[in-house]
Design an enzyme around this catalytic site. Structure first.
Site, PDB file in Angstrom:
ATOM      1  N   TYR A   1       0.930  -1.478  -0.095  1.00  0.00           N
ATOM      2  CA  TYR A   1      -0.020   0.457   0.198  1.00  0.00           C
ATOM      3  C   TYR A   1       1.043   0.952   0.558  1.00  0.00           C
ATOM      4  O   TYR A   1       0.562   2.264  -0.513  1.00  0.00           O
ATOM      5  CB  TYR A   1      -0.932   0.326   1.047  1.00  0.00           C
ATOM      6  CG  TYR A   1      -2.249  -0.776   1.061  1.00  0.00           C
ATOM      7  CD1 TYR A   1      -3.322  -0.349   0.352  1.00  0.00           C
ATOM      8  CD2 TYR A   1      -2.163  -2.492   0.992  1.00  0.00           C
ATOM      9  CE1 TYR A   1      -4.453  -1.341  -0.683  1.00  0.00           C
ATOM     10  CE2 TYR A   1      -3.875  -2.785   0.555  1.00  0.00           C
ATOM     11  CZ  TYR A   1      -4.574  -2.392  -0.218  1.00  0.00           C
ATOM     12  OH  TYR A   1      -5.680  -2.828  -0.436  1.00  0.00           O
TER      13      TYR A   1
ATOM     14  N   ARG B   1       1.701   1.802  -3.290  1.00  0.00           N
ATOM     15  CA  ARG B   1       0.739   2.419  -4.160  1.00  0.00           C
ATOM     16  C   ARG B   1       0.647   3.716  -4.418  1.00  0.00           C
ATOM     17  O   ARG B   1       0.174   4.912  -4.900  1.00  0.00           O
ATOM     18  CB  ARG B   1      -0.922   1.417  -3.863  1.00  0.00           C
ATOM     19  CG  ARG B   1      -0.489  -0.019  -5.134  1.00  0.00           C
ATOM     20  CD  ARG B   1      -1.275  -0.903  -4.740  1.00  0.00           C
ATOM     21  NE  ARG B   1      -2.876   0.189  -4.980  1.00  0.00           N
ATOM     22  CZ  ARG B   1      -4.363  -0.343  -4.768  1.00  0.00           C
ATOM     23  NH1 ARG B   1      -4.087  -1.219  -3.694  1.00  0.00           N
ATOM     24  NH2 ARG B   1      -5.224   0.232  -4.900  1.00  0.00           N
TER      25      ARG B   1
ATOM     26  N   ASP C   1      -7.770   6.814  -5.363  1.00  0.00           N
ATOM     27  CA  ASP C   1      -6.506   7.225  -5.549  1.00  0.00           C
ATOM     28  C   ASP C   1      -7.118   8.408  -4.696  1.00  0.00           C
ATOM     29  O   ASP C   1      -5.915   9.487  -4.950  1.00  0.00           O
ATOM     30  CB  ASP C   1      -5.665   6.792  -6.176  1.00  0.00           C
ATOM     31  CG  ASP C   1      -6.710   7.219  -7.924  1.00  0.00           C
ATOM     32  OD1 ASP C   1      -8.309   7.959  -7.669  1.00  0.00           O
ATOM     33  OD2 ASP C   1      -6.437   6.829  -8.693  1.00  0.00           O
TER      34      ASP C   1
ATOM     35  N   HIS D   1     -15.203   1.576  -2.733  1.00  0.00           N
ATOM     36  CA  HIS D   1     -14.228   0.982  -2.429  1.00  0.00           C
ATOM     37  C   HIS D   1     -13.362   1.213  -1.232  1.00  0.00           C
ATOM     38  O   HIS D   1     -11.062   1.639  -0.840  1.00  0.00           O
ATOM     39  CB  HIS D   1     -13.205   0.364  -3.445  1.00  0.00           C
ATOM     40  CG  HIS D   1     -13.469  -0.321  -3.600  1.00  0.00           C
ATOM     41  ND1 HIS D   1     -13.752  -1.248  -5.015  1.00  0.00           N
ATOM     42  CD2 HIS D   1     -15.150  -1.665  -3.493  1.00  0.00           C
ATOM     43  CE1 HIS D   1     -14.693  -2.420  -5.702  1.00  0.00           C
ATOM     44  NE2 HIS D   1     -15.148  -1.959  -4.608  1.00  0.00           N
TER      45      HIS D   1
ATOM     46  N   CYS E   1     -12.134   0.595  16.770  1.00  0.00           N
ATOM     47  CA  CYS E   1     -11.668   1.860  18.385  1.00  0.00           C
ATOM     48  C   CYS E   1     -12.003   3.197  17.478  1.00  0.00           C
ATOM     49  O   CYS E   1     -12.312   3.883  18.440  1.00  0.00           O
ATOM     50  CB  CYS E   1     -10.435   1.694  18.206  1.00  0.00           C
ATOM     51  SG  CYS E   1      -9.427   2.237  17.714  1.00  0.00           S
TER      52      CYS E   1
HETATM   53  P1  OAD Z   1      -9.501  -3.683 -14.046  1.00  0.00           P
HETATM   54  O1  OAD Z   1      -7.474  -3.477 -13.492  1.00  0.00           O
HETATM   55  O2  OAD Z   1     -10.096  -4.574 -13.474  1.00  0.00           O
HETATM   56  O3  OAD Z   1      -9.633  -2.800 -15.335  1.00  0.00           O
HETATM   57  C1  OAD Z   1      -9.239  -1.610 -15.617  1.00  0.00           C
HETATM   58  C2  OAD Z   1     -10.256  -1.145 -16.491  1.00  0.00           C
HETATM   59  O4  OAD Z   1      -9.411  -0.568 -17.099  1.00  0.00           O
HETATM   60  C3  OAD Z   1     -10.037  -2.431 -17.881  1.00  0.00           C
HETATM   61  O5  OAD Z   1     -11.130  -2.581 -18.813  1.00  0.00           O
HETATM   62  C4  OAD Z   1      -8.956  -2.042 -18.901  1.00  0.00           C
HETATM   63  O6  OAD Z   1      -9.645  -1.617 -20.029  1.00  0.00           O
HETATM   64  C5  OAD Z   1      -9.581  -0.291 -18.511  1.00  0.00           C
HETATM   65  N1  OAD Z   1      -8.142   0.474 -18.966  1.00  0.00           N
HETATM   66  C6  OAD Z   1      -7.035   0.621 -18.855  1.00  0.00           C
HETATM   67  N2  OAD Z   1      -6.663   1.960 -19.533  1.00  0.00           N
HETATM   68  C7  OAD Z   1      -7.906   2.357 -19.717  1.00  0.00           C
HETATM   69  C8  OAD Z   1      -7.799   4.117 -19.992  1.00  0.00           C
HETATM   70  N3  OAD Z   1      -6.447   4.956 -20.516  1.00  0.00           N
HETATM   71  N4  OAD Z   1      -9.156   4.740 -20.707  1.00  0.00           N
HETATM   72  C9  OAD Z   1      -9.937   3.484 -19.901  1.00  0.00           C
HETATM   73  N5  OAD Z   1     -10.208   2.606 -19.647  1.00  0.00           N
HETATM   74  C10 OAD Z   1      -8.927   2.204 -19.391  1.00  0.00           C
HETATM   75  O7  OAD Z   1      -9.940  -2.634 -12.836  1.00  0.00           O
HETATM   76  P2  OAD Z   1     -11.595  -2.006 -11.570  1.00  0.00           P
HETATM   77  O8  OAD Z   1     -12.591  -2.220 -12.737  1.00  0.00           O
HETATM   78  O9  OAD Z   1     -11.494  -0.529 -11.788  1.00  0.00           O
HETATM   79  O10 OAD Z   1     -11.422  -3.386  -5.724  1.00  0.00           O
HETATM   80  O11 OAD Z   1     -11.516  -3.401 -10.741  1.00  0.00           O
HETATM   81  C11 OAD Z   1     -12.381  -2.736  -9.774  1.00  0.00           C
HETATM   82  C12 OAD Z   1     -11.497  -3.444  -8.387  1.00  0.00           C
HETATM   83  O12 OAD Z   1     -10.960  -4.987  -8.630  1.00  0.00           O
HETATM   84  C13 OAD Z   1     -10.680  -2.519  -8.192  1.00  0.00           C
HETATM   85  O13 OAD Z   1     -11.641  -1.242  -7.450  1.00  0.00           O
HETATM   86  C14 OAD Z   1     -10.155  -2.945  -6.967  1.00  0.00           C
HETATM   87  C15 OAD Z   1      -9.823  -4.252  -7.701  1.00  0.00           C
HETATM   88  O14 OAD Z   1      -8.813  -5.235  -7.084  1.00  0.00           O
HETATM   89  C16 OAD Z   1     -10.717  -3.350  -5.077  1.00  0.00           C
HETATM   90  O15 OAD Z   1     -10.168  -3.052  -4.513  1.00  0.00           O
HETATM   91  C17 OAD Z   1     -11.853  -4.249  -3.280  1.00  0.00           C
HETATM   92 ZN    ZN Z   2      -7.709   0.997  17.570  1.00  0.00          ZN
END
Ligand code: OAD
Ligand code: ZN
Length: 255
Positions: free
Chosen positions: A70, A73, A109, A124, A136
């Protein structure tokens, strides 16, 4: 700059009629700011997949490793800058042209807020914060947490990133608010998400069931692409400003 992107005339008409907009964003929305997406090579860290690190079990097993991920990131997020797509969304909200303009993001982010967006529902959580596992109430900026010494001062928990992990429930209040906004919307944009991770991936379905226009912005096809009336094979920094111009008209000043 006018994006070189001609939108279908039926979409332009729908944009012109829009009064209540919801924009759902995922990791791809931050990609052009330099924050790696989760799925597809860039998401790996020291050989680990996010699914192996972003879980309560991983944190219980090895909190130092999870915190180091983290912190890595967080550094990338702090070095990132919002792009034209983030700025266009902030401009749209600030214009007061719409009756409602809601951003619902899976991103942790904070880039939308840094671009100036105010109404942002974070499904998230947010990587810049930490909170105690015992509930707490102690909360600290994540950058002040030492990965080696993450014990909470309360003595009965650990400070952990204030994000939702796999296997955990989303805040029902935030999820409910997001669903409600989509129930009331007359247009939904889905930007930069693989549409795979539930429950967030189910939100566009509410809009599709209601028959309102849904626009996907993604350079790749997703499970949603075949179901939505408009699927723009564009990046967030290209597609979102074009959609915003479809509502506000072409930009005439340098803001
Ligand atoms: P993903 O990493 O699963 O998907 C990213 C998407 O962005 C893909 O469909 C890509 O094609 C697209 N992409 C890539 N570059 C791009 C650009 N320049 N413009 C637009 N689209 C683009 O990410 P999420 O769908 O956000 O959860 O993932 C969902 C969740 O899975 C996240 O919030 C996180 C992750 O693990 C948690 O942390 C709970
Ligand atoms: Zn605590």
């Amino acid at each position: 700059m006018t994006p070189d992107l001609a939108l279908p005339s039926s979409l332009l008409e729908a944009l012109g009629r829009t009064r209540r907009l919801v924009v759902l964003t995922g990791a791809g929305t931050s990609a052009e700011s330099g924050v790696p997406v989760f799925r597809g090579g860039g998401g790996l860290w020291e050989g680990f997949r996010p699914e192996d690190l972003a879980t309560p079990e991983a944190f219980a097993r090895d909190p130092v490793r999870v915190w180091r991920w983290y912190r890595w990131r967080l550094e990338r997020v702090q070095a990132a800058e919002p792009h034209a797509g983030h700025r266009a969304l902030a401009r749209l909200e600030a214009s007061n042209r719409l009756r409602a303009c809601t951003l619902v993001t899976q991103n942790v982010d904070g880039l939308h807020q840094r671009a100036g967006s105010r109404l942002v529902l974070e499904l998230h959580g947010n990587i810049t914060r930490s909170r105690c596992t015992s509930g707490c109430g102690v909360a600290r900026p994540a950058e002040t947490v030492d990965p080696e010494r993450a014990e909470c001062p309360c003595g009965s928990g650990m400070l952990r990133p204030d994000v939702v992990w796999f296997g955990e429930s989303l805040d029902p209040g935030v999820l409910g608010q997001a669903s409600l906004r989509i129930e009331e919307a007359d247009m939904v944009w889905v930007v930069g998400t693989s549409a795979l991770v539930h429950p967030a991936a189910g939100l566009p379905g509410i809009a599709l069931q209601r028959g309102i226009p849904v626009v996907e912005v993604n350079p790749e096809r997703t499970p949603l692409s075949g179901a939505v009336p408009y699927s723009l094979r564009r990046t967030a920094a290209e597609g979102v400003p074009a959609l915003v111009e479809g509502i506000l008209g072409p930009r005439t000043n340098s803001f």
